[in-house]
Design a protein around this motif. Sequence first.
Motif, PDB file in Angstrom:
ATOM      1  N   ALA A  94       0.900  -0.361   1.153  1.00 26.24           N
ATOM      2  CA  ALA A  94       0.718  -0.285   2.606  1.00 26.24           C
ATOM      3  C   ALA A  94       1.063   1.114   3.106  1.00 26.24           C
ATOM      4  O   ALA A  94       0.403   1.644   4.011  1.00 26.24           O
ATOM      5  CB  ALA A  94       1.582  -1.338   3.293  1.00 26.24           C
ATOM      6  N   ALA A  95       2.102   1.708   2.499  1.00 29.70           N
ATOM      7  CA  ALA A  95       2.515   3.049   2.935  1.00 29.70           C
ATOM      8  C   ALA A  95       1.414   4.076   2.684  1.00 29.70           C
ATOM      9  O   ALA A  95       1.225   5.006   3.481  1.00 29.70           O
ATOM     10  CB  ALA A  95       3.797   3.457   2.207  1.00 29.70           C
ATOM     11  N   SER A  96       0.689   3.921   1.602  1.00 29.94           N
ATOM     12  CA  SER A  96      -0.395   4.872   1.321  1.00 29.94           C
ATOM     13  C   SER A  96      -1.499   4.739   2.360  1.00 29.94           C
ATOM     14  O   SER A  96      -2.056   5.743   2.827  1.00 29.94           O
ATOM     15  CB  SER A  96      -0.953   4.672  -0.094  1.00 29.94           C
ATOM     16  N   TYR A  97      -1.816   3.511   2.753  1.00 27.59           N
ATOM     17  CA  TYR A  97      -2.867   3.320   3.762  1.00 27.59           C
ATOM     18  C   TYR A  97      -2.422   3.810   5.124  1.00 27.59           C
ATOM     19  O   TYR A  97      -3.221   4.380   5.879  1.00 27.59           O
ATOM     20  CB  TYR A  97      -3.287   1.846   3.826  1.00 27.59           C
ATOM     21  N   ASP A  98      -1.170   3.567   5.471  1.00 31.90           N
ATOM     22  CA  ASP A  98      -0.683   4.036   6.772  1.00 31.90           C
ATOM     23  C   ASP A  98      -0.794   5.562   6.865  1.00 31.90           C
ATOM     24  O   ASP A  98      -1.185   6.111   7.887  1.00 31.90           O
ATOM     25  CB  ASP A  98       0.780   3.609   6.977  1.00 31.90           C
ATOM     26  N   PHE A  99      -0.438   6.220   5.765  1.00 31.49           N
ATOM     27  CA  PHE A  99      -0.515   7.690   5.756  1.00 31.49           C
ATOM     28  C   PHE A  99      -1.969   8.147   5.870  1.00 31.49           C
ATOM     29  O   PHE A  99      -2.293   9.056   6.654  1.00 31.49           O
ATOM     30  CB  PHE A  99       0.117   8.229   4.469  1.00 31.49           C
ATOM     31  N   ALA A 100      -2.845   7.511   5.098  1.00 28.44           N
ATOM     32  CA  ALA A 100      -4.262   7.893   5.129  1.00 28.44           C
ATOM     33  C   ALA A 100      -4.850   7.670   6.515  1.00 28.44           C
ATOM     34  O   ALA A 100      -5.580   8.525   7.040  1.00 28.44           O
ATOM     35  CB  ALA A 100      -5.045   7.095   4.084  1.00 28.44           C
ATOM     36  N   ARG A 101      -4.517   6.545   7.103  1.00 30.04           N
ATOM     37  CA  ARG A 101      -5.029   6.231   8.451  1.00 30.04           C
ATOM     38  C   ARG A 101      -4.567   7.284   9.458  1.00 30.04           C
ATOM     39  O   ARG A 101      -5.354   7.744  10.302  1.00 30.04           O
ATOM     40  CB  ARG A 101      -4.531   4.845   8.852  1.00 30.04           C
ATOM     41  N   ALA A 102      -3.310   7.658   9.374  1.00 28.41           N
ATOM     42  CA  ALA A 102      -2.780   8.650  10.316  1.00 28.41           C
ATOM     43  C   ALA A 102      -3.437  10.010  10.105  1.00 28.41           C
ATOM     44  O   ALA A 102      -3.807  10.695  11.065  1.00 28.41           O
ATOM     45  CB  ALA A 102      -1.261   8.750  10.154  1.00 28.41           C
ATOM     46  N   GLU A 103      -3.593  10.414   8.861  1.00 22.19           N
ATOM     47  CA  GLU A 103      -4.212  11.719   8.594  1.00 22.19           C
ATOM     48  C   GLU A 103      -5.679  11.736   9.011  1.00 22.19           C
ATOM     49  O   GLU A 103      -6.139  12.687   9.644  1.00 22.19           O
ATOM     50  CB  GLU A 103      -4.067  12.074   7.113  1.00 22.19           C
ATOM     51  N   LEU A 104      -6.409  10.692   8.664  1.00 22.09           N
ATOM     52  CA  LEU A 104      -7.827  10.629   9.049  1.00 22.09           C
ATOM     53  C   LEU A 104      -7.962  10.575  10.569  1.00 22.09           C
ATOM     54  O   LEU A 104      -8.910  11.125  11.140  1.00 22.09           O
ATOM     55  CB  LEU A 104      -8.491   9.410   8.404  1.00 22.09           C
ATOM     56  N   GLY A 105      -7.001   9.944  11.225  1.00 20.23           N
ATOM     57  CA  GLY A 105      -7.030   9.854  12.676  1.00 20.23           C
ATOM     58  C   GLY A 105      -6.941  11.206  13.355  1.00 20.23           C
ATOM     59  O   GLY A 105      -7.389  11.371  14.494  1.00 20.23           O
TER      60      GLY A 105
END
Length: 265
Positions: free
Chosen positions: A61-72
């Motif tokens: 989940a932590a990897s997706y949260d980071f990816a989502r924030a960066e892509l955002g």
Amino acid sequence: MARLLQLSDLHVVAPGARASDVLDTRALLRSAIDRLLGSLDAIGPLDAVLVTGDVSDDGSAASYDFARAELGRLDLPLLVVPGNHDQRDALRDAFADAAPMPREGLIDWVADLPGCRIVGLDTLVEGQGGGRLRVETLDLLGEAVRGSPHEALVVALHHPPLRTGIRFMDAIGLENSGALAGCLDGASCFVQVVAGHVHGVYHGRVGRWPVSTAPALCSAFALDRRVEAPVGFWTGPKGCAVIDTGPDGIWTAILLEDADGPYAF
Ligand SMILES: [Fe+2]
């Protein structure tokens, strides 16, 4: 015509980890986004960011949260399909509010942009590297092709329907490329297929339609077709792609490597 930024194979890990114990993919993603933010004016107006799978390396989940924030940080609509490293529900949770994302089941979707329909296909078979298109995914694609209001259609999936000659990648390719070709055979709109997975730029065809694969944001596989070719990755060249959709458009790779210039001729 719609213009898409295609990012692929981010392979983000949990904090403190490295992908395959080597790559700091969190830092790589952050620096890629920094660099792209500095290039957006040069690239021109974009309609969306299309992520062709392997957002995460470890499914955390932590990897997706980071990816989502960066892509955002790109401040564009996000379109995401899963890759073989992804965990479907963790990806769904992280991107539920940001991307067309079915609430359950396979992550297949249809998005209509100016002048172009984008269809995202889920090829993930959890527990294995290779991908497969299920009957329901092919049904959704067939319906999306027949009902498209636009003259251009982009099919996005992680596993490309082509073979690179790199043995260890072809061994985990798309199992049923023929089914995809059959599904697209009768299309009356222009179709282009874009994918990731192979961490490099390849062009081919599925049936009569062009297929392009984007470089990965984190690593690359060498084109080594020898039987004894070593199995593994290189740290670059890394990159992404820009898609100007439609029969008159172009698909072009942007390599995210250091270079000096421009120098006058
Ligand atoms: Fe992959």
